[in-house]
Design a protein around this motif. Structure first.
Motif, mmCIF file in Angstrom:
data_model
loop_
_atom_site.group_PDB
_atom_site.id
_atom_site.type_symbol
_atom_site.label_atom_id
_atom_site.label_comp_id
_atom_site.label_asym_id
_atom_site.label_seq_id
_atom_site.Cartn_x
_atom_site.Cartn_y
_atom_site.Cartn_z
ATOM 1 N N LEU A 185 0.825 -1.686 -0.534
ATOM 2 C CA LEU A 185 0.384 -0.255 0.424
ATOM 3 C C LEU A 185 0.813 1.313 -0.275
ATOM 4 C CD1 LEU A 185 -3.308 -0.737 1.999
ATOM 5 C CD2 LEU A 185 -2.975 -0.721 0.069
ATOM 6 N N CYS A 186 1.984 1.542 0.425
ATOM 7 C CA CYS A 186 3.128 2.164 0.667
ATOM 8 C C CYS A 186 3.272 2.891 -0.668
ATOM 9 C CB CYS A 186 4.181 2.009 1.504
ATOM 10 S SG CYS A 186 5.168 1.068 0.179
ATOM 11 N N TRP A 187 3.100 2.011 -1.599
ATOM 12 C CA TRP A 187 3.036 2.676 -3.162
ATOM 13 C C TRP A 187 1.935 2.703 -3.292
ATOM 14 C CZ3 TRP A 187 8.279 2.716 -4.123
ATOM 15 C CH2 TRP A 187 9.134 2.364 -3.335
ATOM 16 N N SER A 188 0.969 3.102 -3.459
ATOM 17 C CA SER A 188 -0.804 3.773 -3.178
ATOM 18 C C SER A 188 -0.928 2.903 -5.020
ATOM 19 C CB SER A 188 -0.269 4.848 -3.772
ATOM 20 O OG SER A 188 -0.002 5.510 -2.453
ATOM 21 N N PRO A 189 -0.886 1.866 -4.871
ATOM 22 C CA PRO A 189 -1.726 0.512 -5.968
ATOM 23 C C PRO A 189 -2.449 1.084 -6.531
ATOM 24 C CG PRO A 189 -1.202 -0.697 -4.456
ATOM 25 C CD PRO A 189 -1.069 0.799 -4.006
ATOM 26 N N ARG A 190 -3.063 1.061 -7.684
ATOM 27 C CA ARG A 190 -4.460 1.043 -8.722
ATOM 28 C C ARG A 190 -4.904 0.388 -8.842
ATOM 29 N NH1 ARG A 190 -2.424 5.841 -10.168
ATOM 30 N NH2 ARG A 190 -2.440 5.021 -12.699
ATOM 31 N N CYS A 191 -4.025 -1.094 -10.038
ATOM 32 C CA CYS A 191 -3.669 -2.380 -10.320
ATOM 33 C C CYS A 191 -3.121 -3.505 -9.667
ATOM 34 C CB CYS A 191 -3.648 -1.741 -12.420
ATOM 35 S SG CYS A 191 -4.760 -3.382 -12.595
ATOM 36 N N ARG B 128 -0.477 -3.607 -18.071
ATOM 37 C CA ARG B 128 -1.119 -3.446 -16.603
ATOM 38 C C ARG B 128 -1.360 -2.528 -15.745
ATOM 39 N NH1 ARG B 128 -7.006 -3.651 -18.665
ATOM 40 N NH2 ARG B 128 -8.053 -4.016 -17.482
ATOM 41 N N PHE B 129 -0.172 -3.614 -15.313
ATOM 42 C CA PHE B 129 -0.626 -3.386 -14.025
ATOM 43 C C PHE B 129 0.969 -2.313 -13.814
ATOM 44 C CE2 PHE B 129 -1.645 -7.188 -14.943
ATOM 45 C CZ PHE B 129 -2.578 -8.287 -14.433
ATOM 46 N N ASP B 130 1.011 -1.845 -12.556
ATOM 47 C CA ASP B 130 1.622 -0.598 -11.442
ATOM 48 C C ASP B 130 2.199 -1.255 -10.249
ATOM 49 O OD1 ASP B 130 -0.299 -0.346 -9.591
ATOM 50 O OD2 ASP B 130 -1.842 1.027 -10.326
ATOM 51 N N THR B 131 1.827 -2.758 -10.169
ATOM 52 C CA THR B 131 2.589 -3.242 -9.281
ATOM 53 C C THR B 131 1.632 -4.958 -8.873
ATOM 54 O OG1 THR B 131 1.874 -1.079 -7.128
ATOM 55 C CG2 THR B 131 2.553 -3.556 -6.345
ATOM 56 N N VAL B 132 3.047 -5.563 -8.386
ATOM 57 C CA VAL B 132 2.891 -6.665 -8.728
ATOM 58 C C VAL B 132 3.746 -7.402 -7.809
ATOM 59 C CG1 VAL B 132 3.652 -9.156 -10.329
ATOM 60 C CG2 VAL B 132 3.083 -6.989 -11.709
ATOM 61 N N VAL B 133 2.795 -8.944 -6.849
ATOM 62 C CA VAL B 133 2.977 -9.240 -5.717
ATOM 63 C C VAL B 133 3.720 -10.235 -5.612
ATOM 64 C CG1 VAL B 133 2.671 -9.159 -3.304
ATOM 65 C CG2 VAL B 133 1.604 -6.854 -4.303
ATOM 66 N N LEU B 134 5.075 -10.583 -5.377
ATOM 67 C CA LEU B 134 5.382 -12.363 -4.581
ATOM 68 C C LEU B 134 4.837 -12.314 -3.055
ATOM 69 C CD1 LEU B 134 6.381 -11.650 -7.457
ATOM 70 C CD2 LEU B 134 6.653 -14.280 -7.324
ATOM 71 N N ARG C 246 -7.007 -7.643 2.285
ATOM 72 C CA ARG C 246 -6.614 -6.206 3.198
ATOM 73 C C ARG C 246 -6.791 -4.854 2.079
ATOM 74 N NH1 ARG C 246 -4.407 -6.178 7.969
ATOM 75 N NH2 ARG C 246 -3.798 -4.236 8.118
ATOM 76 N N ILE C 247 -6.207 -5.190 0.784
ATOM 77 C CA ILE C 247 -5.808 -4.301 -0.467
ATOM 78 C C ILE C 247 -6.813 -4.518 -1.680
ATOM 79 C CG2 ILE C 247 -4.311 -4.128 -2.582
ATOM 80 C CD1 ILE C 247 -2.388 -5.755 -0.551
ATOM 81 N N ALA C 248 -7.698 -5.129 -1.870
ATOM 82 C CA ALA C 248 -8.783 -5.050 -2.852
ATOM 83 C C ALA C 248 -9.710 -3.832 -3.096
ATOM 84 C CB ALA C 248 -9.500 -6.978 -3.139
ATOM 85 N N GLY C 249 -10.236 -3.804 -1.911
ATOM 86 C CA GLY C 249 -11.114 -2.794 -1.608
ATOM 87 C C GLY C 249 -10.617 -1.116 -1.974
ATOM 88 N N GLY C 250 -9.433 -1.400 -1.709
ATOM 89 C CA GLY C 250 -8.968 0.014 -1.960
ATOM 90 C C GLY C 250 -8.388 0.164 -3.366
#
Length: 218
Positions: free
Chosen positions: A13-19, A84-90, A33-37
């Motif tokens: 969340l510190c990166w203010s992701p959108r996608c 498309r994605f601004d953030t990819v999480v592993l 915790r993240i999907a709703g925002g």
């Protein structure tokens, strides 16, 4: 574990992701915790049972319009939109990869999915150079009365039989050098507890050009 989860969520969340795309979503601790925002949250997992359960939970939470779940392995990026994605999480999944060649293949593929200025957030990376130190502590607990020779033998055997992937930060620096134009941000894990998670694991954020300029280390 609550502190571990909260730190992992904050690390995204510190990166203010959108996608967001999460590979290896598991039980959905971060998704919840993240999907709703965010505007879009895509997630994959190799377990069809996991994806089925999450689909029910997502629908129940009223998030089906922004969450897309797919059953596929981490190195299978078919059907995922490029650029498309601004953030990819592993998060806490790299240790289950079979080898660094697999990790390299995943990162190479994910890099093409990132939008300019995006980042890959890798959490809970096990540090190879501290594995012997970690196993020494583990074996001392298991064999408190062992003489040094027996303890050393137990440690060496544990290191030899280690099944999870361990990677040092230098590996990501080398990958970034090969990929070109990648800013590498290596971070120690947050937390005050004295345990494996805080002492022997770390985080890596790989930035695509557009948000961070690489800093020379010399």
């Amino acid at each position: 574990m609550r502190a571990w989860r909260d730190a992992a969520v904050e690390g995204v969340l510190c990166w203010s992701p959108r996608c967001v795309l999460e590979l290896g979503v598991g039980s959905g601790l971060l998704l919840a915790r993240i999907a709703g925002g965010v505007e879009e949250y895509w997630a994959t997992d190799f377990s069809s049972r996991v994806i089925g359960r999450l689909r029910e939970q997502v629908a129940g939470a009223g998030l089906a319009d922004r969450v897309r779940l797919r059953c596929q392995a981490a190195d299978d990026l078919s059907g995922l939109p490029r650029g498309r994605f601004d953030t990819v999480v592993l998060n806490s999944v790299v240790q289950y990869f079979p080898n660094v060649e697999y990790l390299e293949r995943v990162l190479d593929g994910v890099w093409e999915l990132l939008a300019p200025g995006g980042r890959i957030v890798l959490g809970d990376i096990r540090r190879a150079s501290s594995l012997r130190v970690l196993q020494t502590g583990v074996q001392r607990v298991r064999h408190p009365d062992a003489v040094p020779a027996v303890l050393r033998s137990a440690v060496e055997q544990a290191v030899l039989l280690e099944k999870e992937l361990v990677v040092d930060p230098d590996w990501f620096v080398r990958w970034a050098g090969r990929a070109g134009g990648v800013a590498v941000d290596v971070r120690v894990k947050d937390g005050s507890a004295h345990n494996e998670l805080t002492l022997h694991r770390y985080e890596v954020v790989l930035h695509k050009p557009g948000t961070a300029e690489p800093l020379p280390l010399d």
